[in-house]
Design an enzyme around this catalytic site. Structure first.
Site, PDB file in Angstrom:
ATOM      1  N   HIS A 162       0.817  -1.037  -0.529  1.00  0.00           N
ATOM      2  CA  HIS A 162      -0.295   0.059   0.180  1.00  0.00           C
ATOM      3  C   HIS A 162       0.848   1.612   0.389  1.00  0.00           C
ATOM      4  O   HIS A 162       0.366   2.511  -0.412  1.00  0.00           O
ATOM      5  CB  HIS A 162      -0.844  -0.159   0.644  1.00  0.00           C
ATOM      6  CG  HIS A 162      -1.879  -0.644   1.396  1.00  0.00           C
ATOM      7  ND1 HIS A 162      -3.257  -1.405  -0.259  1.00  0.00           N
ATOM      8  CD2 HIS A 162      -1.736  -2.601   2.426  1.00  0.00           C
ATOM      9  CE1 HIS A 162      -3.501  -2.346   0.812  1.00  0.00           C
ATOM     10  NE2 HIS A 162      -3.412  -2.674   1.694  1.00  0.00           N
ATOM     11  N   ASP A 198      -2.121 -10.524  -2.911  1.00  0.00           N
ATOM     12  CA  ASP A 198      -2.392  -9.992  -0.680  1.00  0.00           C
ATOM     13  C   ASP A 198      -4.540  -9.821  -1.373  1.00  0.00           C
ATOM     14  O   ASP A 198      -4.664  -9.316  -2.768  1.00  0.00           O
ATOM     15  CB  ASP A 198      -2.044  -8.855  -0.585  1.00  0.00           C
ATOM     16  CG  ASP A 198      -2.799  -8.539   0.738  1.00  0.00           C
ATOM     17  OD1 ASP A 198      -2.238  -8.984   1.845  1.00  0.00           O
ATOM     18  OD2 ASP A 198      -3.807  -8.201   0.828  1.00  0.00           O
ATOM     19  N   HIS A 200      -5.785  -7.928  -0.805  1.00  0.00           N
ATOM     20  CA  HIS A 200      -6.057  -6.629  -1.016  1.00  0.00           C
ATOM     21  C   HIS A 200      -5.223  -5.265  -2.368  1.00  0.00           C
ATOM     22  O   HIS A 200      -4.144  -6.530  -2.355  1.00  0.00           O
ATOM     23  CB  HIS A 200      -5.839  -5.469   0.880  1.00  0.00           C
ATOM     24  CG  HIS A 200      -6.646  -6.141   1.857  1.00  0.00           C
ATOM     25  ND1 HIS A 200      -5.469  -6.680   2.678  1.00  0.00           N
ATOM     26  CD2 HIS A 200      -7.765  -5.425   1.873  1.00  0.00           C
ATOM     27  CE1 HIS A 200      -6.520  -6.827   3.638  1.00  0.00           C
ATOM     28  NE2 HIS A 200      -7.414  -6.164   3.832  1.00  0.00           N
ATOM     29  N   ASP A 287      -4.190 -13.341   3.281  1.00  0.00           N
ATOM     30  CA  ASP A 287      -5.626 -12.815   4.113  1.00  0.00           C
ATOM     31  C   ASP A 287      -6.858 -12.487   2.903  1.00  0.00           C
ATOM     32  O   ASP A 287      -7.673 -12.469   3.466  1.00  0.00           O
ATOM     33  CB  ASP A 287      -5.911 -11.739   4.468  1.00  0.00           C
ATOM     34  CG  ASP A 287      -4.976 -10.127   3.128  1.00  0.00           C
ATOM     35  OD1 ASP A 287      -4.600 -10.688   2.038  1.00  0.00           O
ATOM     36  OD2 ASP A 287      -4.517  -9.062   3.290  1.00  0.00           O
TER      37      ASP A 287
HETATM   38  C1  OKP Z   1      -2.946  -4.311   4.694  1.00  0.00           C
HETATM   39  B1  OKP Z   1      -2.629  -5.127   3.775  1.00  0.00           B
HETATM   40  C2  OKP Z   1      -9.018  -2.648  10.104  1.00  0.00           C
HETATM   41  C3  OKP Z   1      -9.051  -2.267   8.760  1.00  0.00           C
HETATM   42  C4  OKP Z   1      -8.272  -2.281   7.897  1.00  0.00           C
HETATM   43  C5  OKP Z   1      -6.910  -1.841   6.636  1.00  0.00           C
HETATM   44  C6  OKP Z   1      -6.676  -3.067   5.929  1.00  0.00           C
HETATM   45  C7  OKP Z   1      -5.095  -2.885   5.656  1.00  0.00           C
HETATM   46  C8  OKP Z   1      -4.577  -4.304   4.746  1.00  0.00           C
HETATM   47  N1  OKP Z   1      -8.223  -1.771  11.410  1.00  0.00           N
HETATM   48  N2  OKP Z   1      -7.349  -1.296   7.631  1.00  0.00           N
HETATM   49  O1  OKP Z   1      -3.168  -5.168   2.787  1.00  0.00           O
HETATM   50  O2  OKP Z   1      -3.307  -7.163   4.067  1.00  0.00           O
HETATM   51 ZN    ZN Z   2      -4.469  -7.088   2.793  1.00  0.00          ZN
END
Ligand code: OKP
Ligand code: ZN
Length: 345
Positions: A162, A198, A200, A287
């Site tokens: 990110h 991933d 996300h 994830d």
């Molecule tokens: C990072 B990676 C919980 C909400 C989640 C954003 C997710 C970040 C993911 N407070 N915050 O891509 O695994």
């Molecule tokens: Zn992620």
């Protein structure tokens, strides 16, 4: 598989993050990587320390002013008040549209907002050390491929995909996968792929290479209409300028199962074959696992062997770079299943 383990990953140990307005323990925890290390050791994989310094490539891909901010952020926070030692700074204001992002404010929290995309990325005393040693691990992994090896894993946290040229976000500070890919190019490769699996979307990686044709970026992820990072990762983002055609997104709805996910992976493998790269960098997030507490796909632990197996079918030098995955107990098993599926493939 040969593994580079970040030396300082335990130094990034924030106590809490905000989730639905409440302080909660961090999802992105030290124990995540502890469990990966345990699983790697138990299953006989070789773990070594990084042997290359990422400083040079960090200053190529990231804004040196942003990097300087990261290096000094904790000192700046303490300088406001020694009692801040026991607290964590979070941004609370951002230069959205019509506001100026070209003048760096003096106010520390305003600076934090300038260099952040969200308030979900806790900063702690050892954050810079951990992020830097994670980048060293990714660059060491790239160098290991350049030495003629076929595969390698960079074990690090916090994650990276990110983070963009001048911003942190989504638990990320330095873009490890991008730094690894850039290292491959700097040492003579002409074309590399970054495949981001991933849950996300890898908005930072996409933005770093959006106008370039030497890095094909492909991402399989939860549809940003409902999933973080929300503001990037749609199917119509195909690159710009000479980078047009070298960015490919596969957004999938919440609830996507392994068969549906695998269909997108197969398309991505075809995209990669047409590009004819010299190496593959995988942004390895776990994830997508059914038990993940912040994600909504339903992939099972045993399915991850097949993920590795399909990636191996490309027959490319491959560097796996650790990203997300928050089902801490299962994370070690899931990571090593991908790596062993690859080795058996
Ligand atoms: C990072 B990676 C919980 C909400 C989640 C954003 C997710 C970040 C993911 N407070 N915050 O891509 O695994
Ligand atoms: Zn992620």
């Amino acid at each position: 598989m040969h593994c580079f383990l970040s030396d300082s990953y335990r130094d990034h140990n924030p106590k809490y993050e905000y989730f639905r307005g409440e302080k909660v323990p961090c999802f992105e925890s030290v124990e995540r990587l502890d469990n990966i290390v345990k699983a790697l050791q138990a299953r006989g994989h070789k773990i070594v320390s990084p042997d290359h310094d990422a400083t040079g490539v960090i200053h190529t891909l990231h804004d040196p002013v942003y990097v300087r901010f990261l290096e000094t952020a904790w000192q700046q926070w303490l300088a406001l008040d020694p009692a801040n030692e026991a607290l964590q700074p979070f941004p609370s204001v951002w230069p959205t549209r019509t506001l100026r992002d070209d003048v760096v404010p003096d106010n520390f929290i305003a600076k934090l907002g300038l260099y952040s995309m969200d308030n979900g990325t806790p900063l702690a005393q050892g954050t810079w050390r951990a992020a830097k040693s994670g980048a060293d691990a990714a660059v060491s992994a790239a160098q290991y491929l350049l030495n003629g090896n076929g595969s390698v894993f960079s074990a690090s946290r916090p994650p990276g995909h990110h983070a963009g040229r001048d911003f942190m976000g989504g638990y990320c500070f330095l873009n490890n996968a991008a730094l690894g890919a850039q290292t491959l190019l700097d040492q003579g490769m002409k074309k590399v792929v970054i495949l981001d699996i991933d849950y996300h979307h890898g908005n930072g990686t996409q933005s770093l290479f959006y106008d370039r044709d030497d890095v094909l970026f492909i991402s399989l992820h939860g549809d940003p209409k409902t999933e973080f990072p929300f503001y990037l990762g749609h199917g119509d983002e195909v690159g710009e300028g000479k980078g047009k055609g070298y960015n490919i997104n596969y957004p999938m709805p919440a609830g996507t199962n392994f068969d549906q996910w695998l269909q997108c992976l197969e398309q991505a493998l075809e995209n990669i074959q047409s590009f004819q790269p010299e190496a593959l960098v995988i942004s390895l997030g776990l994830d997508t696992f059914v038990g993940d507490p912040i994600s909504k796909f339903t992939i099972q632990s045993d399915d991850f062997f097949q993920v590795g197996h399909r990636l191996a079918s490309l027959r490319l030098p491959t560097a796996f770079i650790m990203e997300g995955g928050y089902a801490t107990e299962a994370l070690g098993t899931n990571v090593v299943n991908v790596l062993e599926g690859f080795e058996q493939g």
